[in-house]
Design a protein around this motif. Structure first.
Motif: not given
Length: 756
Positions: A357-358, A199-203, A205-215
């Motif tokens: 996916v990333r 999910l971190d790789g997906l975020r 690539f497609y979104g904000d890498s500084a967004g909410p963490p998957a963990t």
């Protein structure tokens, strides 16, 4: 007709439907209508659509053809006239026990979890939507075999009938279930293939890498619990009663499956564990044979490093000597907010290998995995009706199991091990555990391996088979499949401490009974510490006589030196060894990563004397700080607690809990209990490991079984079956299974039809 509605009606669950029908431009001003629907979207439970006359008649026909018997453990025994009737009753009974888990599983698997849980699930939904398209699944449903469509129709009818007859149950999102939905959730393992995508790789690539963490940021620093299960089969020659035995011992998140029995007049006679919301028994048995699935170490999911070429008006990727167009599409993901709902739209990309996916090292990474929902759902159901080994193998020929090994036993005395039936045939020159060059045509798949050219074993002369999620090359001792005969991608894990333990309890024995196989499944030996601790003791013994650590650690070393490597609730060495092992794993993690080794392998082969002794001192200090002394019994630390029906369990040291003697599977314990501390707790509480555990004995004229489930069958804290098996679970005290109607006499709490 009334001209007004009370506030109570507008806030009552069923009243929402009344209110929505009452309100119109003739009754309320526009601004009041707008305010009402804002309130409705933000706070209202969702209203279940009213069925039409045809649906009501169909539901009634199913319900009249179904009988549900609840035994004295609350377990449902469902009988239907047809298989479809049985499915109707089976899913209805599951919904009675825990509708929340059913809905959540489908929200997860159709990519709508964020509509219930908010923006934190946004990328989890996006990941699902890369592979799951409702329109495509509707078409696949329409083209499915008639027998399977009948089951899917009955599944949807059973859930919709449950909601209709239980207006107090408030779905978070899914007010109506559609028959195509089971195709999105066709395989019952705890983590489907799609969950391997980061999910971190997906975020990033497609979104904000500084967004909410998957963990969550609350994870315990100790190593994560190994995933998987234990499966044993014992041939008649190795048993006292000359009947084949099967151990079913999945390791999953607690309360992940429902235990039940489902039968029909069309030959369905299955008992076992169904993942909440599915209409087949994922692990179980019928009166002739049984099957146990364990997570595989085979590689059936591949990543491709795509070389992207940016043209003025399009994107392409290199393939062979040319280029192919990158396919793009827009995916909208709705999500819940505090004030209502919102959505985000993503432009996603695909190559012929699969979705991107990333990104890594200047390449776009695509993923290719099995996508055979109709075959997968068919295989999952049909194997429950197989009556012989040949019939079971015929079902496996659908080749739609990508994530699980199978250990099998039957009333004819056969035992067997099978590798997953969906393993792509590939060029073994490549390292398929890493992204391969997507431009190289040699990396294409060339069909799948059949049973005959995959690792498997049937009726080995040694008389036993085991699998503990490790490689298949020790499944039957010297009669196991030979490693050099198969491609490397048939295994990615190797041997494990749990696998070595399984061999230890099965080999050289001819005296198995169901009770002795149960005892073997709970054997207390910890193979990892038998391998790890001698080096710690040697490090201590080599200290100079004047080293201060000699005195500081003398008591701890004495305890460990005299230990037999067996867990128990009263054991101080177990608590000390586990705390030391966890601490050493954390200390070793950076060095292991630098060396390119698994942490456990580094602990065994590379950890220094200083690291081992430092870990012991730190673990001792932590035990003393948390419990008053490092001399603390394991059962004081390791606990089972169930105080809420919430999907994410809360834990409290002040609330009642039960000591559990067995440990994490990473230390070689066959009985697995993955536990850790939580904010505000000093004790460790389990959430993963042994769940549904069963031992089955197959006779030519009858089957006998015993089982236990973590906690209890019901997800309702108000039910007496919410936690009635907890003590048995902790002791490994399996209860008799009531497989035949005669066995239910005197053990029946209620007999009824759906809707009564």
């Amino acid at each position: 007709m009334r001209t007004s509605a009370t506030a109570g009606e507008l806030l009552d669950f069923r009243g929402w439907t009344t209110a929505a029908r009452y309100i119109s431009s003739d009754n309320l001003p526009d601004e009041m209508m707008h305010a009402f629907f804002l309130l409705l979207s933000a706070v209202a439970p969702l209203a279940t659509p009213e069925p039409d006359a045809a649906e009501l008649a169909r539901w009634d026909q199913h319900a009249r053809a179904v009988t549900i018997v609840r035994d004295d453990w609350g377990i449902a025994h469902i009988h239907g006239t047809s298989d479809a009737d049985a499915v109707f009753g089976m899913i209805y009974a599951q919904a009675e026990d825990d509708f929340n888990r059913i809905e959540t599983n489908y929200l997860t698997n159709i990519g709508r979890l964020a509509e219930a849980e908010g923006e934190s699930a946004l990328y989890q939904d996006l990941r699902m939507k890369l592979f799951v398209n409702p329109d495509s699944l509707r078409a696949r449903y329409g083209a499915s075999p008639a027998w399977l469509k009948r089951l899917m129709d009955a599944w949807a009818d059973g859930l919709n009938f449950y909601l209709h007859t239980h207006p107090d149950v408030r779905p978070r999102v899914l007010t109506r279930f559609e028959p195509w939905m089971p195709l999105a959730f066709s395989e019952g393992s705890i983590g489907g293939d799609i969950e391997s995508i980061s999910l971190d790789g997906l975020r990033a690539f497609y979104g904000d890498s500084a967004g909410p963490p998957a963990t969550t940021g609350l994870e315990d620093p100790a190593p994560s619990e190994p995933t998987g299960s234990n499966a044993f089969a014992v041939a008649p020659a190795n048993t006292v009663n000359h009947r084949a035995l099967l151990l079913i011992n999945p390791h999953t998140s607690f309360f992940f499956r429902s235990e039940l029995q489902v039968t029909s007049d069309e030959g369905l006679r299955a008992y076992g564990a169904a993942t909440w919301g599915q209409f087949f028994l994922y692990q179980g048995f019928n009166d002739r044979l049984g099957w146990m699935h364990s997570s595989t170490s085979a590689d059936a999911i591949d990543e491709y490093a795509e070389s992207i070429v940016r043209h003025a008006d399009r994107l392409t990727y290199r393939y062979g000597s040319g280029e192919r167009p990158v396919v793009s599409e827009r995916i909208t993901v709705p999500y819940r907010t505090d004030s209502g709902s919102a959505s985000r739209t993503f432009t996603v990309y695909r190559t012929h290998h699969g979705p991107i996916v990333r990104a890594a090292e200047g390449k776009w990474i695509s993923v290719r995995l099995m996508q055979k929902p109709v075959d997968a759902l068919s295989q999952s159901f049909l194997r429950t009706k197989a009556r012989t080994l040949a019939q079971y193998e015929k079902v496996m020929a659908l080749a739609a199991n990508s994530s699980n090994n199978t250990v099998y036993a039957d009333a004819d005395g056969h035992i067997a091990y099978f590798h997953p039936q969906f393993i792509p045939r590939r060029d073994d020159r490549f390292d398929w555990t890493r992204p391969v060059d997507g431009s190289d045509t040699a990396t294409e798949w060339h069909g799948v391996h059949g049973i005959e050219d995959s690792p498997h074993v049937i009726d080995p002369p040694n008389g036993w088979i085991q699998n503990t999620n490790d490689w298949p090359y020790s499944a039957a001792g010297p009669y196991s499949p030979k490693r050099d005969r198969f491609p490397r991608y048939m295994d990615t894990e190797g041997e494990s401490p749990r696998g070595l333990h399984a061999i230890m309890v099965l080999e050289h024995r001819k005296d198995f009974t169901p009770e002795r196989l149960r005892d073997a499944a709970f054997d207390s030996y910890l193979t990892a510490f038998a391998e790890l601790l001698p080096a710690l003791i040697a490090a201590y013994d080599s200290l100079p006589k004047d080293d201060a650590r000699r005195a500081a650690l003398a008591g701890q070393i004495a305890e460990l030196r005299g230990w037999d490597y067996r867990w128990s609730a009263a054991s101080v060495p177990t608590a000390l060894a586990v705390s030391w092992g966890d601490t050493l794993a954390v200390l070793a993690r950076p060095a292991a990563a630098k060396a390119g080794m698994p942490v456990y392998e580094y602990m065994v082969k590379r950890a220094t004397s200083a690291e081992r002794l430092t870990a012991l001192a730190a673990a001792s200090s932590r035990l003393a700080q948390d419990f008053g002394s490092w001399r603390t019994a394991w059962g004081e630390i390791n606990r089972f607690q169930r105080i809420s029906g919430a999907l994410q369990q809360p834990f409290s040291d002040a609330a009642p809990s039960i000591p559990v003697p067995f440990t994490s599977a990473r230390w070689g314990s066959l009985a697995s209990f993955g536990a850790r501390t939580y904010p505000g707790t000093k004790r460790r509480y389990g959430t993963y490991g042994n769940t549904f555990v069963a031992v089955v004995e197959f006779g030519r004229d009858s089957v006998r079984a015993m089982a236990v489930t973590a906690g209890g069958e019901s997800g309702d804290p108000g039910s007496k079956h919410f936690n009635d098996q907890a003590e048995r679970y902790a002791r490994g005290a399996l209860r008799p299974v009531y497989f035949y109607p005669a066995q239910l006499r005197g053990h029946t709490e209620r007999t009824y039809r759906p809707g009564e």
